[in-house]
Enzyme design. Structure first.
Site, PDB file in Angstrom:
ATOM      1  N   ARG A   1       0.883  -1.163   0.000  1.00 57.64           N
ATOM      2  CA  ARG A   1       0.000   0.000   0.000  1.00 57.64           C
ATOM      3  C   ARG A   1       0.922   1.215   0.000  1.00 57.64           C
ATOM      4  NH1 ARG A   1      -0.628   4.874   3.216  1.00 57.64           N
ATOM      5  NH2 ARG A   1      -2.788   5.552   3.035  1.00 57.64           N
TER       6      ARG A   1
ATOM      7  N   ASP B   1       1.699   5.223   0.195  1.00 56.41           N
ATOM      8  CA  ASP B   1       1.191   6.463   0.781  1.00 56.41           C
ATOM      9  C   ASP B   1       1.361   7.647  -0.179  1.00 56.41           C
ATOM     10  OD1 ASP B   1       0.194   7.792   3.245  1.00 56.41           O
ATOM     11  OD2 ASP B   1       2.136   8.809   3.202  1.00 56.41           O
TER      12      ASP B   1
ATOM     13  N   GLU C   1      -2.630   5.407  -2.206  1.00 57.12           N
ATOM     14  CA  GLU C   1      -3.549   6.348  -1.549  1.00 57.12           C
ATOM     15  C   GLU C   1      -3.469   7.703  -2.261  1.00 57.12           C
ATOM     16  OE1 GLU C   1      -3.833   9.006   2.518  1.00 57.12           O
ATOM     17  OE2 GLU C   1      -2.063   8.741   1.269  1.00 57.12           O
TER      18      GLU C   1
ATOM     19  N   HIS D   1      -7.467   5.684   9.053  1.00 56.58           N
ATOM     20  CA  HIS D   1      -6.755   6.394  10.113  1.00 56.58           C
ATOM     21  C   HIS D   1      -6.665   7.895   9.883  1.00 56.58           C
ATOM     22  CE1 HIS D   1      -4.122   5.722   6.850  1.00 56.58           C
ATOM     23  NE2 HIS D   1      -2.989   5.987   7.445  1.00 56.58           N
ATOM     24  N   ASP D   2      -7.181   8.384   8.760  1.00 54.17           N
ATOM     25  CA  ASP D   2      -7.113   9.814   8.445  1.00 54.17           C
ATOM     26  C   ASP D   2      -8.473  10.504   8.473  1.00 54.17           C
ATOM     27  OD1 ASP D   2      -4.330   9.974   8.070  1.00 54.17           O
ATOM     28  OD2 ASP D   2      -4.492   9.191   6.033  1.00 54.17           O
TER      29      ASP D   2
END
Length: 642
Positions: free
Chosen positions: A269, A271, A300, A369-370
């Protein structure tokens, strides 16, 4: 609807037993020597669409080894778990300890926040417990492994005896996968005059404040978020931003991630992908696939959306898929926040799937988590049940944020960061959401229509949403209600006539002429009806995806080639593809006689009452693997005729 006890019932050419027993068997029962190996057919190799992901903030999951909690700097650890900016003790041993809990829930892949060694100082009262302020990409965060354990990947390359290696071994023993969160855009912020000090296995190689080799951009923070150059070259929240033009940096970051792949990481994943140019990602993903062809990668792009041309371009051309923020936001608005359009907002996102070359591989989710957790927006567990059913049965690869199955949320400050990262405190295997995820994850592996098929809206109002997933002769009908109890006069299911049992509730429904009449849908109710057809079987399975072909009603796409499986160039014997959306056709082709051989092939369009069209290109060529799963990802080659 008839509420009767579960019973056996027959379908054409096969029997469907109690649905819960079936999905339980898939989760728990190893295949015998004579059974079809479902892992071989569906989850081996580079196929990720049947996975159920579970996203863990490592520090907030479970403390399995209290001896490592204080770390190098005890100031960064809060044993009372009251200071949300500090470490609370979760570690990799904690993840290992809870693998059976996760597997029993139907989780097949875990995504962990970054495991790299982090800076060991506070920045504005916050430690790097999240993992995004990396100091050394070639060392494991000592707080996540045993006290005194060697964190260097280089020094443990031969022995592979770290807690991280034990986690990989335990996962793979359970046929589960590990998704590693990586950060290529930035390192660390300015702390007491120190910023962006980067190490290569303990040896300092770069420093933002002494940057003679130009490892970093020095343009200040982003001021205009609509300015593409600023977004890609300026700093995000004061974090030292890498200069992707520097070949030494690129070689370092690629060599580091390859080391993690060599240790058994199955997927990445990535970022903050919007903050680096697409050419960098094309080079990066190309190198990763050359190094480990079966790696799965998703990125992301914060608040990506099918109407955002740049994020769509990234999804189609970067070499990785991405998190589906567009769908996430629509689900939160429609279900958690009660937006007026309701389910229409969600259908509008699905209506744009044709813009993606791989809509079925987008990662779907409710929260992360954001952002505030779904239940911080709406604490009603029944609404969460509807939302979970939606992402587990609609197109894409579902990802569950840790603790969702235990209704974990802290609503301080609206649940915003950092209160969206509470400590996991319950492990109840009897919660309704835990059970729903378990059943639906098993169903995703049992019924290929859910993981690989097309999606067709069958009924929609702001409060009620019905759709069918379809692949070959497998079907799944889903009906969701976010409002009050309602009776629907009729709804098309496409299921064969007869009695069908809801996978979730065990209620029975009678289908006549492919429809259910006078359907009583309870408040916040869900219905999931599944029909599993014959699976594709072969020594080698080639999963073919074709994009960029425009077809009209009555037109179909076939693959033709110089082998018996593709009709030996006889267009009437070509292998048919399935329509997924107006940009995507898909099929699984079994190869037995031609497995291990070089073949040639191309695509053709069959048209009712007209001559067929063939692609305008020299024949494509491919060496078919001797066994396993292979992916073809092709784009239709048009010409004057086609």
């Amino acid at each position: 609807m008839v509420n009767t006890p579960p019973s056996l019932f027959s379908e054409d050419q096969y029997k469907v037993e109690d649905a819960e027993a079936e999905v339980t068997a898939i989760i728990e029962t190893p295949p015998s020597e004579t059974e079809i190996d479902l892992e071989f057919l569906y989850t081996r190799d580079i196929e990720f669409r049947q996975e159920t992901l579970y996203f863990i903030v490592v520090d907030r999951f479970y403390d399995g080894d209290r001896s490592n909690s204080e770390g190098e700097n005890a100031e960064l650890y809060d044993p009372t778990r009251q200071d949300w900016g500090k470490y609370w003790g979760g570690d990799l041993q904690g993840v290992i300890d809870k693998l059976d809990y996760l597997k029993s829930m139907g989780v097949t892949a875990i995504w962990l926040t970054p495991l790299f060694e982090q800076i060991e100082e506070l920045f504005v009262g916050n430690a790097a417990m999240h993992g995004y302020w990396t100091k050394d990409f070639k060392r494991i965060n000592p707080r996540f492994i045993a006290n005194g354990e060697e964190p260097s990947l280089n020094k443990t390359q031969e022995t592979k005896d770290t807690t991280f290696d034990r986690l990989i071994a335990e996962l793979h023993e359970r046929k589960m996968k590990l998704v590693l969160d990586i950060v290529c855009n930035h390192s660390s912020p300015d702390i007491s005059g120190t910023k962006g000090e980067l190490y290569d296995d303990g040896v300092k190689i770069a420093d933002f404040n002494d940057d003679e080799q130009h490892w970093y951009h020095h343009y200040g923070e982003v001021q205009d978020w609509e300015n593409e150059w600023q977004v890609q070259n300026c700093e995000l929240s004061g974090l030292a931003t890498f200069n992707e033009n520097n070949i030494e940096y690129r070689n370092y970051i690629k060599s580091a991630i390859k080391q993690w792949l060599d240790r058994g990481v199955d997927a990445l994943r990535v970022d903050t992908v919007k903050h680096m140019p697409i050419w960098f990602w094309q080079e990066f993903t190309g190198d990763m696939y050359n190094h480990k062809p079966d790696v799965f990668i998703f990125g992301e792009w914060i608040f990506s959306h099918p109407y955002d041309d740049r994020s769509v371009e990234f999804a189609n051309n970067s070499g990785m898929t991405m998190l589906d923020f567009g769908l996430c936001v629509a689900i939160r608005e429609a279900l958690a926040q009660g937006a007026e359009g309701g389910f229409h907002l969600i259908q509008e996102i699905f209506d744009q799937d044709y813009r993606y070359n791989g809509a079925t591989e987008l990662i779907t989710f409710l929260d992360n988590h954001d952002m505030p957790r779904f239940q911080s927006l709406n604490s009603d567990p029944a609404i969460l049940k509807v939302a979970i059913t939606l992402i587990m049965t609609s197109r894409g690869i579902p990802c569950i944020y840790y603790g969702t199955e235990q209704y974990l949320h802290d609503d301080t400050n609206g649940g915003n960061d950092p209160y969206n990262r509470p400590m996991m405190d319950k492990w109840d295997t009897d919660s309704e959401i835990y059970r729903y995820i378990r059943l639906l994850s098993g169903l995703r592996r049992l019924n290929p229509a859910i993981s690989m098929g097309s999606q067709w809206q069958k009924y929609i109002t702001p409060d009620v949403y019905g759709y069918v997933r379809r692949y070959r002769d497998s079907l799944c009908f889903v009906l969701l209600n976010k409002g009050e109890a309602v009776t629907i006069p009729e709804v098309t299911t496409e299921l064969p006539d007869g009695e069908h049992t809801c996978v979730m509730t065990r209620n029975k429904y009678e289908v006549k002429d492919g429809k259910i009449y006078d359907l009583q849908l309870e408040e916040r109710g869900v219905i999931v009806l599944s029909r599993v057809g014959e699976r594709v079987k072969g020594q080698t399975i080639v999963r073919v995806q074709l994009n960029g072909v425009q077809t009209q009603l009555g037109e179909t796409i076939v693959v033709i080639g110089d082998c018996p499986e593709l009709g030996n160039w006889d267009i009437g014997k070509g292998y048919p593809l399935e329509y997924i959306n107006s940009n995507t056709w898909f099929a699984e082709i079994p190869f037995d006689e031609s497995a291990g051989k070089l073949i040639s092939y191309k695509y053709a369009m069959l048209r009712e009452g007209r001559s067929p069209l063939r692609e305008n290109l020299m024949n494509r060529r491919w060496v078919i693997a001797k066994e396993g799963t292979v992916k073809w990802r092709d784009t239709w080659a048009p010409g004057r005729e086609s």
